[in-house]
Motif scaffolding. Structure first.
Motif, mmCIF file in Angstrom:
data_model
loop_
_atom_site.group_PDB
_atom_site.id
_atom_site.type_symbol
_atom_site.label_atom_id
_atom_site.label_comp_id
_atom_site.label_asym_id
_atom_site.label_seq_id
_atom_site.Cartn_x
_atom_site.Cartn_y
_atom_site.Cartn_z
ATOM 1 N N VAL A 274 1.754 6.911 2.314
ATOM 2 C CA VAL A 274 0.879 6.226 1.367
ATOM 3 C C VAL A 274 1.238 6.598 -0.059
ATOM 4 O O VAL A 274 1.322 5.745 -0.939
ATOM 5 C CB VAL A 274 -0.604 6.552 1.673
ATOM 6 C CG1 VAL A 274 -1.510 6.114 0.538
ATOM 7 C CG2 VAL A 274 -1.028 5.902 2.983
ATOM 8 N N PHE A 275 1.470 7.883 -0.306
ATOM 9 C CA PHE A 275 1.803 8.326 -1.660
ATOM 10 C C PHE A 275 3.221 7.930 -2.079
ATOM 11 O O PHE A 275 3.502 7.828 -3.267
ATOM 12 C CB PHE A 275 1.619 9.830 -1.809
ATOM 13 C CG PHE A 275 0.176 10.229 -1.933
ATOM 14 C CD1 PHE A 275 -0.615 9.725 -2.944
ATOM 15 C CD2 PHE A 275 -0.373 11.113 -1.016
ATOM 16 C CE1 PHE A 275 -1.945 10.096 -3.068
ATOM 17 C CE2 PHE A 275 -1.706 11.487 -1.123
ATOM 18 C CZ PHE A 275 -2.492 10.967 -2.143
ATOM 19 N N SER A 276 4.101 7.682 -1.145
ATOM 20 C CA SER A 276 5.467 7.308 -1.498
ATOM 21 C C SER A 276 5.592 5.823 -1.836
ATOM 22 O O SER A 276 6.597 5.390 -2.371
ATOM 23 C CB SER A 276 6.435 7.668 -0.378
ATOM 24 O OG SER A 276 6.228 6.825 0.738
ATOM 25 N N ARG A 277 4.600 5.052 -1.520
ATOM 26 C CA ARG A 277 4.653 3.614 -1.810
ATOM 27 C C ARG A 277 4.074 3.374 -3.135
ATOM 28 O O ARG A 277 3.559 3.097 -3.891
ATOM 29 C CB ARG A 277 3.919 2.834 -0.732
ATOM 30 C CG ARG A 277 4.654 2.905 0.574
ATOM 31 C CD ARG A 277 5.026 1.575 0.960
ATOM 32 N NE ARG A 277 6.018 1.591 2.032
ATOM 33 C CZ ARG A 277 6.851 0.623 2.183
ATOM 34 N NH1 ARG A 277 6.846 -0.392 1.374
ATOM 35 N NH2 ARG A 277 7.710 0.640 3.157
ATOM 36 N N THR B 3 1.359 10.139 7.478
ATOM 37 C CA THR B 3 0.668 8.967 6.942
ATOM 38 C C THR B 3 0.334 9.150 5.468
ATOM 39 O O THR B 3 0.554 8.252 4.648
ATOM 40 C CB THR B 3 -0.627 8.694 7.740
ATOM 41 O OG1 THR B 3 -0.283 8.510 9.112
ATOM 42 C CG2 THR B 3 -1.344 7.481 7.223
ATOM 43 N N VAL B 4 -0.161 10.321 5.117
ATOM 44 C CA VAL B 4 -0.492 10.601 3.704
ATOM 45 C C VAL B 4 0.776 10.540 2.845
ATOM 46 O O VAL B 4 0.766 9.935 1.759
ATOM 47 C CB VAL B 4 -1.186 11.978 3.577
ATOM 48 C CG1 VAL B 4 -1.262 12.423 2.126
ATOM 49 C CG2 VAL B 4 -2.577 11.924 4.210
ATOM 50 N N LEU B 5 1.854 11.116 3.321
ATOM 51 C CA LEU B 5 3.109 11.073 2.549
ATOM 52 C C LEU B 5 3.623 9.635 2.394
ATOM 53 O O LEU B 5 4.143 9.270 1.330
ATOM 54 C CB LEU B 5 4.160 11.956 3.207
ATOM 55 C CG LEU B 5 3.906 13.464 3.123
ATOM 56 C CD1 LEU B 5 4.934 14.212 3.951
ATOM 57 C CD2 LEU B 5 3.921 13.930 1.686
#
Length: 64
Positions: free
Chosen positions: A61-64, A57-59
């Motif tokens: 969020v940061f990839s968007r 989920t964190v990855l």
């Protein structure tokens, strides 16, 4: 809404491809790993699953 389902479908297909790489390349190691997973406690597997979901989920969020 259709675009969301399309992206979910693509993500699911990608998971299948990634999950298939290890048993294809290293079937003996994969079999050994799966047998070791069978000996782990439910709590350990749940913790691993939770950490994996949170990291994913964190990855995302940061990839968007």
């Amino acid at each position: 809404m259709s675009e969301l389902w399309h992206e979910l479908w693509l993500a699911f297909c990608l998971v299948l491809v990634i999950e298939g790489v290890i048993p294809f390349l290293y079937p003996q190691r994969w079999r050994s790993m799966v047998s070791q997973l069978g000996t782990m406690s439910d709590q350990t597997l749940r913790t691993f699953g939770l950490v994996s979901m949170l990291l994913g989920t964190v990855l995302l969020v940061f990839s968007r």
